[in-house]
Write an enzyme that holds these catalytic residues in place. Structure first.
Site, mmCIF file in Angstrom:
data_model
loop_
_atom_site.group_PDB
_atom_site.id
_atom_site.type_symbol
_atom_site.label_atom_id
_atom_site.label_comp_id
_atom_site.label_asym_id
_atom_site.label_seq_id
_atom_site.Cartn_x
_atom_site.Cartn_y
_atom_site.Cartn_z
ATOM 1 N N CYS A 1 -5.451 7.582 58.641
ATOM 2 C CA CYS A 1 -6.375 8.086 59.899
ATOM 3 C C CYS A 1 -7.366 6.928 59.779
ATOM 4 O O CYS A 1 -7.002 5.751 59.360
ATOM 5 C CB CYS A 1 -7.192 9.384 59.221
ATOM 6 S SG CYS A 1 -8.059 9.487 57.815
ATOM 7 N N ASN B 1 -10.334 7.470 56.126
ATOM 8 C CA ASN B 1 -9.778 8.117 54.925
ATOM 9 C C ASN B 1 -10.751 8.653 54.071
ATOM 10 O O ASN B 1 -10.573 8.964 52.980
ATOM 11 C CB ASN B 1 -9.318 6.849 54.109
ATOM 12 C CG ASN B 1 -8.236 7.021 52.856
ATOM 13 O OD1 ASN B 1 -8.424 6.700 51.849
ATOM 14 N ND2 ASN B 1 -7.675 8.296 53.146
ATOM 15 N N CYS C 1 -11.633 12.089 55.875
ATOM 16 C CA CYS C 1 -11.724 13.352 56.340
ATOM 17 C C CYS C 1 -10.154 13.818 56.490
ATOM 18 O O CYS C 1 -9.550 14.687 55.762
ATOM 19 C CB CYS C 1 -12.266 13.642 57.729
ATOM 20 S SG CYS C 1 -13.966 13.090 57.403
ATOM 21 N N ARG C 2 -9.347 13.421 57.481
ATOM 22 C CA ARG C 2 -7.989 14.078 57.955
ATOM 23 C C ARG C 2 -7.003 13.535 57.045
ATOM 24 O O ARG C 2 -6.179 14.472 56.502
ATOM 25 C CB ARG C 2 -7.605 13.673 59.381
ATOM 26 C CG ARG C 2 -8.476 14.041 60.355
ATOM 27 C CD ARG C 2 -8.270 13.367 61.827
ATOM 28 N NE ARG C 2 -8.869 12.024 61.734
ATOM 29 C CZ ARG C 2 -8.651 11.252 62.807
ATOM 30 N NH1 ARG C 2 -7.955 11.448 63.699
ATOM 31 N NH2 ARG C 2 -9.318 9.951 62.699
ATOM 32 N N SER C 3 -6.570 12.337 56.516
ATOM 33 C CA SER C 3 -5.639 11.811 55.824
ATOM 34 C C SER C 3 -5.920 12.249 54.309
ATOM 35 O O SER C 3 -4.711 12.736 53.770
ATOM 36 C CB SER C 3 -5.430 10.472 55.921
ATOM 37 O OG SER C 3 -6.632 9.533 55.282
ATOM 38 N N ASP D 1 -10.583 14.142 65.333
ATOM 39 C CA ASP D 1 -11.276 13.917 64.198
ATOM 40 C C ASP D 1 -12.696 14.815 63.942
ATOM 41 O O ASP D 1 -13.244 14.958 64.820
ATOM 42 C CB ASP D 1 -11.944 12.323 64.551
ATOM 43 C CG ASP D 1 -12.626 11.644 63.549
ATOM 44 O OD1 ASP D 1 -12.841 12.264 62.452
ATOM 45 O OD2 ASP D 1 -12.958 10.703 63.517
HETATM 46 P P1 4NP Z 1 -11.211 10.323 59.220
HETATM 47 O O1 4NP Z 1 -12.765 10.582 59.825
HETATM 48 O O2 4NP Z 1 -10.683 9.092 60.131
HETATM 49 O O3 4NP Z 1 -10.451 11.682 59.458
HETATM 50 O O4 4NP Z 1 -11.620 9.936 57.829
HETATM 51 C C1 4NP Z 1 -13.635 9.662 60.109
HETATM 52 C C2 4NP Z 1 -14.608 9.316 59.046
HETATM 53 C C3 4NP Z 1 -15.470 8.220 59.244
HETATM 54 C C4 4NP Z 1 -15.513 7.691 60.404
HETATM 55 C C5 4NP Z 1 -14.646 7.959 61.491
HETATM 56 C C6 4NP Z 1 -13.732 9.044 61.369
HETATM 57 N N1 4NP Z 1 -16.445 6.799 60.778
HETATM 58 O O5 4NP Z 1 -16.771 6.138 61.651
HETATM 59 O O6 4NP Z 1 -17.353 6.281 59.944
#
Ligand code: 4NP
Length: 154
Positions: free
Chosen positions: A9, A12, A14-16, A124
Protein backbone atom coordinates in the site's frame (compact mmCIF):
# COMPACT_ATOMS: atom_id res chain seq x y z
CA UNK A 1 5.04 -25.44 -2.19
CA UNK A 2 6.12 -22.18 -0.54
CA UNK A 3 4.50 -19.34 -2.45
CA UNK A 4 5.71 -15.89 -1.42
CA UNK A 5 3.38 -12.90 -1.39
CA UNK A 6 4.09 -9.23 -0.74
CA UNK A 7 1.19 -6.83 -0.12
CA UNK A 8 1.86 -3.19 -0.96
CA UNK A 9 0.00 0.00 0.00
CA UNK A 10 1.19 3.59 0.42
CA UNK A 11 2.38 3.86 4.02
CA UNK A 12 2.61 0.16 5.08
CA UNK A 13 0.92 1.01 8.38
CA UNK A 14 -2.79 0.47 7.61
CA UNK A 15 -3.97 -1.63 4.66
CA UNK A 16 -1.04 -3.84 3.69
CA UNK A 17 -0.17 -5.01 7.24
CA UNK A 18 -3.85 -5.97 7.63
CA UNK A 19 -3.75 -7.88 4.34
CA UNK A 20 -0.55 -9.60 5.47
CA UNK A 21 -2.19 -10.56 8.80
CA UNK A 22 -5.40 -11.77 7.14
CA UNK A 23 -3.57 -14.03 4.68
CA UNK A 24 -1.27 -15.40 7.39
CA UNK A 25 -4.32 -16.20 9.53
CA UNK A 26 -6.20 -17.66 6.57
CA UNK A 27 -3.31 -20.01 5.73
CA UNK A 28 -2.64 -21.17 9.31
CA UNK A 29 -4.42 -24.49 8.78
CA UNK A 30 -3.41 -24.82 5.12
CA UNK A 31 -0.89 -27.25 3.70
CA UNK A 32 0.58 -24.19 2.01
CA UNK A 33 3.73 -22.91 3.68
CA UNK A 34 3.39 -19.31 2.58
CA UNK A 35 5.90 -16.53 2.99
CA UNK A 36 4.00 -13.27 3.41
CA UNK A 37 5.22 -9.74 3.95
CA UNK A 38 4.07 -6.17 3.30
CA UNK A 39 5.66 -2.89 2.26
CA UNK A 40 4.79 0.66 1.26
CA UNK A 41 5.54 2.63 -1.88
CA UNK A 42 6.31 5.57 0.46
CA UNK A 43 8.98 5.69 3.17
CA UNK A 44 7.44 8.19 5.65
CA UNK A 45 6.57 5.50 8.18
CA UNK A 46 9.57 3.19 7.70
CA UNK A 47 10.50 1.49 10.97
CA UNK A 48 7.16 2.26 12.62
CA UNK A 49 4.61 -0.29 13.88
CA UNK A 50 1.18 -0.41 12.23
CA UNK A 51 -1.31 2.37 12.98
CA UNK A 52 -2.93 1.77 16.39
CA UNK A 53 -6.36 1.49 14.77
CA UNK A 54 -5.04 -1.24 12.44
CA UNK A 55 -3.48 -3.02 15.44
CA UNK A 56 -6.84 -2.79 17.24
CA UNK A 57 -8.93 -4.25 14.43
CA UNK A 58 -6.41 -7.06 13.89
CA UNK A 59 -6.45 -7.86 17.63
CA UNK A 60 -10.29 -7.91 17.61
CA UNK A 61 -9.99 -10.54 14.90
CA UNK A 62 -7.43 -12.64 16.72
CA UNK A 63 -4.17 -11.46 15.13
CA UNK A 64 -1.37 -9.54 16.83
CA UNK A 65 0.41 -7.24 14.35
CA UNK A 66 2.22 -5.08 16.92
CA UNK A 67 5.60 -6.58 16.02
CA UNK A 68 5.37 -5.59 12.34
CA UNK A 69 7.51 -2.66 11.16
CA UNK A 70 6.88 -0.59 8.06
CA UNK A 71 9.35 -0.65 5.20
CA UNK A 72 9.51 0.71 1.68
CA UNK A 73 9.34 -1.52 -1.41
CA UNK A 74 12.81 -2.29 -2.78
CA UNK A 75 14.10 -3.58 -6.12
CA UNK A 76 14.96 -7.02 -4.71
CA UNK A 77 11.29 -7.56 -3.77
CA UNK A 78 10.56 -8.01 -7.48
CA UNK A 79 12.93 -10.98 -7.49
CA UNK A 80 12.16 -12.38 -4.03
CA UNK A 81 8.34 -12.60 -4.17
CA UNK A 82 6.24 -14.75 -6.51
CA UNK A 83 3.34 -12.33 -6.18
CA UNK A 84 3.17 -8.63 -5.35
CA UNK A 85 -0.40 -7.54 -4.62
CA UNK A 86 -1.24 -3.83 -4.60
CA UNK A 87 -4.02 -2.50 -2.39
CA UNK A 88 -5.06 0.24 -4.82
CA UNK A 89 -4.57 1.33 -8.41
CA UNK A 90 -2.08 4.08 -7.58
CA UNK A 91 0.09 1.56 -5.72
CA UNK A 92 -0.15 -0.75 -8.75
CA UNK A 93 0.91 2.04 -11.12
CA UNK A 94 3.82 2.93 -8.82
CA UNK A 95 4.90 -0.72 -8.66
CA UNK A 96 4.81 -1.01 -12.46
CA UNK A 97 7.03 2.08 -12.69
CA UNK A 98 9.48 0.66 -10.13
CA UNK A 99 9.54 -2.84 -11.63
CA UNK A 100 13.13 -3.66 -12.68
CA UNK A 101 13.95 -5.57 -15.85
CA UNK A 102 14.94 -8.69 -13.89
CA UNK A 103 11.59 -8.85 -12.09
CA UNK A 104 9.98 -12.26 -11.64
CA UNK A 105 7.05 -11.23 -9.44
CA UNK A 106 3.52 -11.26 -10.82
CA UNK A 107 1.75 -7.99 -10.07
CA UNK A 108 -1.96 -7.86 -9.29
CA UNK A 109 -4.55 -5.72 -7.54
CA UNK A 110 -6.06 -7.05 -4.30
CA UNK A 111 -9.65 -6.62 -5.48
CA UNK A 112 -8.88 -8.56 -8.67
CA UNK A 113 -9.04 -11.53 -6.28
CA UNK A 114 -12.67 -10.77 -5.29
CA UNK A 115 -15.47 -11.63 -7.72
CA UNK A 116 -17.36 -8.57 -8.88
CA UNK A 117 -14.82 -6.07 -7.50
CA UNK A 118 -11.99 -6.32 -10.04
CA UNK A 119 -10.28 -3.00 -10.61
CA UNK A 120 -11.48 -1.41 -7.37
CA UNK A 121 -9.30 0.24 -4.71
CA UNK A 122 -9.18 -0.78 -1.06
CA UNK A 123 -9.99 2.67 0.34
CA UNK A 124 -7.30 4.25 2.50
CA UNK A 125 -8.62 4.30 6.10
CA UNK A 126 -5.76 6.52 7.38
CA UNK A 127 -7.88 9.67 7.57
CA UNK A 128 -10.96 7.69 8.62
CA UNK A 129 -12.39 6.25 11.83
CA UNK A 130 -12.39 2.86 13.54
CA UNK A 131 -15.26 1.63 11.35
CA UNK A 132 -13.19 2.34 8.25
CA UNK A 133 -10.53 0.00 9.60
CA UNK A 134 -13.24 -2.62 10.22
CA UNK A 135 -14.24 -2.29 6.58
CA UNK A 136 -10.60 -2.66 5.52
CA UNK A 137 -10.33 -5.83 7.61
CA UNK A 138 -13.51 -7.26 6.03
CA UNK A 139 -12.21 -6.49 2.53
CA UNK A 140 -8.71 -7.90 2.98
CA UNK A 141 -10.11 -10.98 4.75
CA UNK A 142 -12.46 -11.76 1.87
CA UNK A 143 -9.58 -11.35 -0.58
CA UNK A 144 -7.32 -13.51 1.62
CA UNK A 145 -9.80 -16.42 1.45
CA UNK A 146 -9.74 -16.27 -2.33
CA UNK A 147 -5.98 -15.77 -2.54
CA UNK A 148 -5.52 -18.88 -0.38
CA UNK A 149 -7.68 -20.94 -2.78
CA UNK A 150 -5.83 -19.46 -5.76
CA UNK A 151 -2.45 -20.34 -4.27
CA UNK A 152 -3.61 -23.84 -3.27
CA UNK A 153 -4.77 -24.42 -6.83
CA UNK A 154 -1.17 -23.75 -7.83
P1 4NP B 1 -1.71 2.85 4.17
O1 4NP B 1 -2.32 4.20 4.77
O2 4NP B 1 -1.19 3.17 2.81
O3 4NP B 1 -2.92 1.94 4.12
O4 4NP B 1 -0.66 2.38 5.14
C1 4NP B 1 -1.60 5.40 4.81
C2 4NP B 1 -0.77 5.64 5.87
C3 4NP B 1 -0.08 6.84 5.93
C4 4NP B 1 -0.23 7.77 4.93
C5 4NP B 1 -1.06 7.51 3.87
C6 4NP B 1 -1.74 6.31 3.81
N1 4NP B 1 0.45 9.01 5.01
O5 4NP B 1 0.23 9.85 4.13
O6 4NP B 1 1.26 9.20 5.91
Amino acid sequence: MNPSILFVCLGNICRSPLAEAALRQECMDSTLNIIVDSAGTGDWHAGQPPDERAQAVAAQNGVDIGHLRARQVKASDFRDFDHIIALDNQNLRDLKALRPAMAVSQLSLLFDHVAGRAGEDVADPYYGAARDFEQTWAEVSEAARNIRKWLEAG
